[in-house]
Design an enzyme around this catalytic site. Structure first.
Site, PDB file in Angstrom:
ATOM      1  CB  THR A  30      -0.938   0.031   1.213  1.00 19.74           C
ATOM      2  OG1 THR A  30      -0.176   0.097   2.425  1.00 19.74           O
ATOM      3  CG2 THR A  30      -1.829  -1.210   1.237  1.00 19.74           C
ATOM      4  N   GLY A  31       0.340   2.324  -0.555  1.00 20.11           N
ATOM      5  CA  GLY A  31       1.153   3.537  -0.696  1.00 20.11           C
ATOM      6  C   GLY A  31       2.370   3.271  -1.560  1.00 20.11           C
ATOM      7  N   GLY A  68       8.099   7.395  -2.430  1.00 17.66           N
ATOM      8  CA  GLY A  68       8.948   7.224  -1.266  1.00 17.66           C
ATOM      9  C   GLY A  68       9.263   5.788  -0.923  1.00 17.66           C
ATOM     10  CB  ILE A  69       9.017   3.994   2.316  1.00 16.64           C
ATOM     11  CG1 ILE A  69      10.018   4.850   3.113  1.00 16.64           C
ATOM     12  CG2 ILE A  69       9.059   2.541   2.792  1.00 16.64           C
ATOM     13  CD1 ILE A  69       9.662   5.022   4.571  1.00 16.64           C
ATOM     14  CB  SER A 109       6.878   6.206  12.698  1.00 20.75           C
ATOM     15  OG  SER A 109       7.562   7.401  13.072  1.00 20.75           O
ATOM     16  CE1 TYR A 165       2.658   8.924  10.752  1.00 25.06           C
ATOM     17  CE2 TYR A 165       4.300   9.383  12.442  1.00 25.06           C
ATOM     18  CZ  TYR A 165       3.959   8.850  11.219  1.00 25.06           C
ATOM     19  OH  TYR A 165       4.909   8.225  10.455  1.00 25.06           O
TER      20      TYR A 165
END
Length: 240
Positions: A7-8, A12-13, A137, A150
């Protein structure tokens, strides 16, 4: 052939992880929300190399977004590997954070990944093999001022991962988190340069991380022979 869902996956990553998996011979399904041009470029690139792939537009901030994503994957090989990378940040004092903000953050960072894991792990159990990697994170561990929701969403994902590692391990499924520190991505592109310099100065490896650094950690965890589960792997250059 191994098959992964990321996903995403267009930025970026997520893009670095998709590229790594493609290079390793996986069939690659990836979800994106806004980066349609990047998705088309990735599909063309992978298909030109004979890689089986599919891109799915999915808004995971919607409570039904994960269900629609899974529906769109029908007909594609069932993933034995899931990388929950999609995530959103929200910088605001908690007193200024609305219920709608909280719902949006938790949908993307926790509820949608949970739904994907719940559905895809059933087929992983039936085949006796699976690899689940959740991108967390460093703020899940230490917290971040004005990013309380977050940080909490990422901490929730780490707790879920540790529990599921125990629940699913006997079925040949590993569940892990990768916890990046400061990584050179669009999410950090607008960060204050003085603040970035201060973080780099406090980092033993004395540089900002790259998306490929995170992808290398994911590569280790999704390996067929990996003996790691229930772990939170820091990719932060030694920054505590």
């Amino acid at each position: 052939m191994r098959c992964a869902l990321v996903t995403g996956g267009t930025r970026g990553i997520g893009r670095a992880v998709c590229d790594m998996l493609a290079d390793c011979g996986f069939s690659v399904a990836f979800a994106y929300n806004r980066s349609e041009a990047a998705a088309r470029e990735m599909i063309a690139n992978y298909q030109s190399r004979g890689i089986n792939c599919i891109a799915v537009k999915a808004d995971l901030s919607d409570g039904n977004g994960a269900d629609r994503l899974l529906k769109s994957l029908e007909g594609f090989p069932s993933p034995d590997t899931l990388v929950n990378n999609a995530g959103i940040a929200h910088i605001s004092p908690l007193s200024d954070t609305t219920d709608a903000d909280v719902e949006r953050i938790m949908n993307v960072n926790f509820y949608s990944p949970l739904k994907l894991i719940r559905t895809l792990s059933e087929k992983m159990v039936s085949r006796g093999f699976g690899r689940i990697v959740n991108i967390s994170s460093m703020w899940a561990k230490v917290g971040s001022s004005c990013e309380s929701v977050y940080s909490a969403s990422k901490a929730a994902m780490e707790g879920l991962s540790k529990s599921l590692a125990k629940e699913l391990g006997q079925s040949g499924i590993t569940v892990n988190c990768v916890a990046p520190g400061l990584i050179d991505t669009d999410m950090n592109a607008t960060a204050d340069s003085a603040a970035l310099d201060a973080i780099v100065a406090s980092t033993p490896l004395a540089r900002i991380g790259k998306a490929s650094d995170v992808a290398q950690a994911v590569k280790m965890l999704v390996s067929k022979d990996s003996f790691v589960t229930g772990a939170v792997i820091p990719v932060n250059g030694g920054l505590c």
